[in-house]
Enzyme design. Structure first.
Site, mmCIF file in Angstrom:
data_model
loop_
_atom_site.group_PDB
_atom_site.id
_atom_site.type_symbol
_atom_site.label_atom_id
_atom_site.label_comp_id
_atom_site.label_asym_id
_atom_site.label_seq_id
_atom_site.Cartn_x
_atom_site.Cartn_y
_atom_site.Cartn_z
ATOM 1 N N HIS A 93 0.847 -1.201 0.000
ATOM 2 C CA HIS A 93 0.000 0.000 0.000
ATOM 3 C C HIS A 93 0.872 1.236 0.000
ATOM 4 O O HIS A 93 1.960 1.231 0.583
ATOM 5 C CB HIS A 93 -0.937 0.023 1.204
ATOM 6 N N HIS B 285 0.718 5.264 1.190
ATOM 7 C CA HIS B 285 0.008 6.221 2.026
ATOM 8 C C HIS B 285 -0.010 7.572 1.304
ATOM 9 O O HIS B 285 1.027 8.000 0.772
ATOM 10 C CB HIS B 285 0.753 6.469 3.338
HETATM 11 P P1 AMP Z 1 1.908 0.282 7.285
HETATM 12 O O1 AMP Z 1 2.319 0.394 8.720
HETATM 13 O O2 AMP Z 1 2.710 1.110 6.336
HETATM 14 O O3 AMP Z 1 1.824 -1.169 6.900
HETATM 15 O O4 AMP Z 1 0.463 0.902 7.196
HETATM 16 C C1 AMP Z 1 -0.693 0.225 7.533
HETATM 17 C C2 AMP Z 1 -1.731 1.282 7.694
HETATM 18 O O5 AMP Z 1 -2.975 0.641 7.722
HETATM 19 C C3 AMP Z 1 -1.602 2.090 8.978
HETATM 20 O O6 AMP Z 1 -1.515 3.462 8.667
HETATM 21 C C4 AMP Z 1 -2.856 1.731 9.760
HETATM 22 O O7 AMP Z 1 -3.365 2.832 10.461
HETATM 23 C C5 AMP Z 1 -3.789 1.299 8.660
HETATM 24 N N1 AMP Z 1 -4.818 0.352 9.009
HETATM 25 C C6 AMP Z 1 -4.717 -0.737 9.793
HETATM 26 N N2 AMP Z 1 -5.885 -1.432 9.801
HETATM 27 C C7 AMP Z 1 -6.722 -0.763 8.972
HETATM 28 C C8 AMP Z 1 -8.078 -0.959 8.548
HETATM 29 N N3 AMP Z 1 -8.805 -2.005 8.981
HETATM 30 N N4 AMP Z 1 -8.629 -0.061 7.701
HETATM 31 C C9 AMP Z 1 -7.904 1.004 7.273
HETATM 32 N N5 AMP Z 1 -6.633 1.245 7.623
HETATM 33 C C10 AMP Z 1 -6.047 0.375 8.463
#
Ligand code: AMP
Length: 145
Positions: A107, A109
């Site tokens: 993903h 951001h």
């Molecule tokens: P990363 O740490 O780069 O893997 O980012 C994962 C992101 O997903 C973080 O910014 C979390 O806040 C976000 N996140 C975790 N669970 C969910 C969810 N169920 N829906 C939307 N965002 C999420």
């Protein structure tokens, strides 16, 4: 370890893609799904994930899929900027837990920044109010229509 881990088809974002978990969607096509981060680091924090690929991180994404995916990342980033008029926009992603990754489906951001507002912590704190996320998503969707 997580940098080269096998893809877990039961990770949270895979479940969101399969419709097994809810998300506040802002954009979807044959290549990506974009939705609001539920632990936003700033207002409008949006995630863009690729479909139909088992990629834990950016290094795993087949090269022939990079172009279409990054076009969508830019498209969503532009819409977030138009919708919310931030002073700056962070576009970032993390590969492997030591780099900060917490969900192991690729993903990007998109994190709007305002000069006078500090960022909240990464993947931490209190979950956002879904109604608030829906209101922000409505503004972003309007710029993608
Ligand atoms: P990363 O740490 O780069 O893997 O980012 C994962 C992101 O997903 C973080 O910014 C979390 O806040 C976000 N996140 C975790 N669970 C969910 C969810 N169920 N829906 C939307 N965002 C999420």
């Amino acid at each position: 370890m997580t940098l080269h881990a096998d893809y877990d088809p039961d990770n949270i974002f895979a479940k969101i893609l399969r419709g097994e978990m809810p998300s506040v969607k802002v954009y979807e096509d044959e290549t990506v799904l974009a939705f609001m981060d539920v632990f936003p680091q700033s207002e409008g924090h949006t995630l863009i994930i690729p479909k139909d690929v088992q990629a834990c991180n950016f290094l795993d994404l087949p090269t022939e899929k990079v172009g279409a995916y990054m076009e969508r990342v830019q498209k969503v980033a532009r819409a977030v900027e138009k919708a919310l008029s931030p002073d700056g926009v962070v576009v970032t992603q993390f590969n492997g837990a030591p780099a900060g990754q917490t969900v192991f489906h690729l993903h990007f951001h998109v994190i709007p920044r305002w000069s006078d507002k500090a960022l909240s912590g990464h993947a931490s704190g209190q979950m956002a109010d879904i109604a608030d996320l829906e209101a922000i998503a409505t503004k972003i969707r309007a710029e993608l229509a």
